[in-house]
Design a protein around this motif. Structure first.
Motif, PDB file in Angstrom:
ATOM      1  N   ARG A   1       0.832  -1.271   0.061  1.00 37.93           N
ATOM      2  CA  ARG A   1       0.075  -0.061   0.020  1.00 37.93           C
ATOM      3  C   ARG A   1       0.810   1.296  -0.119  1.00 37.93           C
ATOM      4  N   TRP A   2       0.302   2.212  -0.622  1.00 35.72           N
ATOM      5  CA  TRP A   2       1.241   3.519  -0.586  1.00 35.72           C
ATOM      6  C   TRP A   2       0.359   4.424   0.297  1.00 35.72           C
ATOM      7  N   ARG A   3       1.268   5.208   1.139  1.00 36.25           N
ATOM      8  CA  ARG A   3       0.598   5.972   2.192  1.00 36.25           C
ATOM      9  C   ARG A   3       0.967   7.655   2.071  1.00 36.25           C
ATOM     10  N   PRO A   4       0.418   8.507   2.050  1.00 35.48           N
ATOM     11  CA  PRO A   4       0.831   9.808   2.051  1.00 35.48           C
ATOM     12  C   PRO A   4       1.866  10.251   3.319  1.00 35.48           C
ATOM     13  N   ALA A   5       2.742  11.358   3.026  1.00 35.23           N
ATOM     14  CA  ALA A   5       3.575  11.589   3.795  1.00 35.23           C
ATOM     15  C   ALA A   5       3.151  11.803   5.366  1.00 35.23           C
ATOM     16  N   ALA A   6       1.960  12.319   5.418  1.00 39.37           N
ATOM     17  CA  ALA A   6       1.382  12.687   6.919  1.00 39.37           C
ATOM     18  C   ALA A   6       1.134  11.533   7.485  1.00 39.37           C
ATOM     19  N   THR A   7       0.857  10.321   6.977  1.00 44.34           N
ATOM     20  CA  THR A   7       0.422   9.292   7.629  1.00 44.34           C
ATOM     21  C   THR A   7       1.501   7.994   7.678  1.00 44.34           C
ATOM     22  N   ALA A   8       2.648   8.581   7.014  1.00 42.85           N
ATOM     23  CA  ALA A   8       3.505   7.261   6.994  1.00 42.85           C
ATOM     24  C   ALA A   8       4.610   7.261   8.172  1.00 42.85           C
ATOM     25  N   ASP A   9       4.981   6.052   8.356  1.00 45.49           N
ATOM     26  CA  ASP A   9       5.935   5.919   9.650  1.00 45.49           C
ATOM     27  C   ASP A   9       7.168   5.981   8.879  1.00 45.49           C
ATOM     28  N   LEU A  10       8.360   5.929   9.705  1.00 41.30           N
ATOM     29  CA  LEU A  10       9.722   5.950   9.498  1.00 41.30           C
ATOM     30  C   LEU A  10      10.095   4.666   8.834  1.00 41.30           C
ATOM     31  N   PRO A  11      11.030   4.770   7.770  1.00 40.37           N
ATOM     32  CA  PRO A  11      11.406   3.367   7.216  1.00 40.37           C
ATOM     33  C   PRO A  11      12.036   2.502   7.930  1.00 40.37           C
ATOM     34  N   GLY A  12      11.530   1.158   8.093  1.00 42.06           N
ATOM     35  CA  GLY A  12      11.992   0.056   8.766  1.00 42.06           C
ATOM     36  C   GLY A  12      11.115  -1.160   8.538  1.00 42.06           C
ATOM     37  N   PHE A  13      11.275  -2.201   9.451  1.00 41.84           N
ATOM     38  CA  PHE A  13      10.354  -3.336   9.456  1.00 41.84           C
ATOM     39  C   PHE A  13      10.371  -3.655  10.717  1.00 41.84           C
ATOM     40  N   HIS A  14       9.216  -4.533  10.983  1.00 42.48           N
ATOM     41  CA  HIS A  14       8.976  -5.232  12.321  1.00 42.48           C
ATOM     42  C   HIS A  14       8.134  -6.438  11.989  1.00 42.48           C
ATOM     43  N   GLY A  15       8.591  -7.611  12.137  1.00 40.49           N
ATOM     44  CA  GLY A  15       7.627  -8.560  11.896  1.00 40.49           C
ATOM     45  C   GLY A  15       7.233  -8.938  10.343  1.00 40.49           C
ATOM     46  N   GLY A  16       6.099  -8.681   9.925  1.00 36.72           N
ATOM     47  CA  GLY A  16       5.609  -8.700   8.663  1.00 36.72           C
ATOM     48  C   GLY A  16       5.311  -7.742   8.143  1.00 36.72           C
ATOM     49  N   ARG A  17       5.782  -6.554   8.708  1.00 35.50           N
ATOM     50  CA  ARG A  17       5.477  -5.217   8.155  1.00 35.50           C
ATOM     51  C   ARG A  17       6.554  -4.565   7.749  1.00 35.50           C
ATOM     52  N   MET A  18       6.786  -3.790   6.651  1.00 31.34           N
ATOM     53  CA  MET A  18       7.881  -3.028   6.094  1.00 31.34           C
ATOM     54  C   MET A  18       7.320  -1.762   5.484  1.00 31.34           C
ATOM     55  N   THR A  19       8.116  -0.637   5.884  1.00 33.58           N
ATOM     56  CA  THR A  19       7.787   0.712   5.429  1.00 33.58           C
ATOM     57  C   THR A  19       9.024   1.194   4.697  1.00 33.58           C
ATOM     58  N   LEU A  20       8.778   1.730   3.632  1.00 30.31           N
ATOM     59  CA  LEU A  20      10.005   1.863   2.753  1.00 30.31           C
ATOM     60  C   LEU A  20       9.593   3.328   1.953  1.00 30.31           C
ATOM     61  N   ALA A  21      10.454   4.359   2.361  1.00 28.52           N
ATOM     62  CA  ALA A  21      10.205   5.670   1.750  1.00 28.52           C
ATOM     63  C   ALA A  21      10.174   5.819   0.397  1.00 28.52           C
ATOM     64  N   ASP A  22       9.128   6.685  -0.198  1.00 28.89           N
ATOM     65  CA  ASP A  22       9.109   6.740  -1.444  1.00 28.89           C
ATOM     66  C   ASP A  22       9.706   8.028  -1.981  1.00 28.89           C
ATOM     67  N   PRO A  23      10.601   8.108  -2.633  1.00 28.07           N
ATOM     68  CA  PRO A  23      11.477   9.634  -2.964  1.00 28.07           C
ATOM     69  C   PRO A  23      10.748  10.307  -3.438  1.00 28.07           C
ATOM     70  N   ALA A  24       9.620  10.102  -4.259  1.00 29.65           N
ATOM     71  CA  ALA A  24       8.508  10.954  -4.846  1.00 29.65           C
ATOM     72  C   ALA A  24       7.635  11.545  -3.687  1.00 29.65           C
TER      73      ALA A  24
ATOM     74  N   GLY B   1       5.806  10.424   0.452  1.00 34.62           N
ATOM     75  CA  GLY B   1       5.088   9.342   1.020  1.00 34.62           C
ATOM     76  C   GLY B   1       5.770   8.137   1.378  1.00 34.62           C
ATOM     77  N   ALA B   2       5.205   6.963   1.539  1.00 35.80           N
ATOM     78  CA  ALA B   2       5.925   5.726   1.703  1.00 35.80           C
ATOM     79  C   ALA B   2       5.093   4.613   1.350  1.00 35.80           C
ATOM     80  N   PHE B   3       5.759   3.590   1.134  1.00 36.66           N
ATOM     81  CA  PHE B   3       5.259   2.127   0.506  1.00 36.66           C
ATOM     82  C   PHE B   3       4.953   1.084   1.830  1.00 36.66           C
TER      83      PHE B   3
END
Length: 342
Positions: free
Chosen positions: A117-140, A142-144
């Protein structure tokens, strides 16, 4: 026989992996491929195995636990998993290069994720991972957010995913950096970075140029072969810019090759497009790329009788011209060059 994927954490001590593989061997499980993910909790071993048809998921899980594996995960594998991880990652990177909008699907395939899922910057967490959840910064912006039930993500998977996102960002940036150039006579051209698929069009540009134009561009007189031309289009350090006319016809190319804090520049303009301001426009954009990369100066090696190129470089602020026989070397400082004290 049936394909299975096994993932388990093993103490990172000598001999512990062999205990696990021996336990699997007792069940006639053949290991086809293995990857080791280093974590703080121990080594996470990821196996692709071929097991007898009569073995169930519970049987394989029991063998893993008996072999001192913990936090185990066992599931049936698809034959496509037979491709090793580097091959799989490269294939997905190639897909993203040609289809930047497929990044979400590529991440899902790379990580065996159930959802991206793509999330806007206002609701995105810092990049990282925990368990089965990973957050990746989108250079454009927001975040994935990448999700899967099991197994938990590892640092190696996070690093691979970040690299894939960076590939997509680079491709997207190249597409967005193209500009439309309006020549003094009203002709419109597109200036953009070269890509591998431009090779045929660039070869046609060379075939269109006169022998004199090619001599002034290639001082040795040797026009590049296909292998060298391919390297010129996508240099390891630097950039090649193309001027593209209507119909995709390439009418000029300018290259910047970086070495240390210096960049060597070169220019080739089709005869019918010379003296129309195109070369100046390409060289100005090369200088912008050089300044973004922190290069202190640009150097051009020219035939001494290439007065048109010399004039353009002087107009752009060239300060040093050194002659060695029939060749002159011109130095053009960039905005990042250190100021000299007077």
């Amino acid at each position: 026989m049936a394909l299975w994927r096994i993932r388990a954490t093993v103490d990172d001590r000598p001999g512990y992996l062999s205990v696990l593989t021996a336990s699997l061997a007792l069940k006639s499980v053949n290991i086809l491929a293995v990857q080791v993910h280093t974590t703080e909790e121990g080594a996470v071993d990821d196996f692709l195995v071929d097991a007898p048809d009569m073995l169930t998921e519970s049987d394989i899980m029991a063998a893993v636990l008996k072999g001192r594996g913990r936090d185990a995960f066992v599931t049936r594998a698809d034959p496509q998993a037979l491709a090793d991880q580097p091959t799989r990652a490269l294939a997905l990177a190639g897909r993203v290069v040609h289809e930047p909008d497929s990044l979400g699907e590529a991440l899902a395939a790379l990580l065996d994720a159930t959802e991206v899922r793509w999330r806007p910057a206002a609701t995105a967490d810092l990049p990282g991972f925990h368990g089965g959840r990973m957050t990746l910064a989108d250079p454009a912006g927001g975040a994935f957010e990448v999700l899967r039930a099991l197994p938990a993500f590892t640092p190696a998977e996070f690093a691979r995913a970040k690299s894939l996102v960076e590939v997509a960002a680079t491709v997207s940036r190249q597409h967005h950096e193209q500009v439309t150039l309006l020549l003094p006579d009203g002709t419109e051209l597109v200036l953009r970075a070269a890509r591998a698929e431009d090779q045929a069009a660039v070869r046609e540009l060379h075939e269109e140029c006169s022998a004199e134009t090619l001599r002034q561009r290639y001082l040795s007189g040797n026009v590049p072969d296909e292998s060298r031309l391919r390297r010129m289009l996508e240099p390891a350090r630097g950039v090649t810019l193309l001027a593209v006319a209507t119909g995709g016809r390439v009418v000029a190319m300018a290259s910047l090759l970086a070495e240390g804090d210096l960049g060597e520049i070169s220019l080739l303009v089709a005869d019918s497009w010379q003296r129309r301001g195109l070369g100046s426009a390409l060289l100005r954009r090369l200088r912008v790329h050089a300044e973004r990369s922190g290069l202190a100066a640009l150097i051009a090696h020219l035939a001494a009788d290439n007065t048109a190129m010399l004039r353009v470089l002087r107009q752009l602020g060239a300060e040093t011209v050194e002659r060695d026989g029939s060749v002159v070397s011109v130095t053009l400082p960039t905005a990042t060059a250190p100021a000299t004290s007077g």
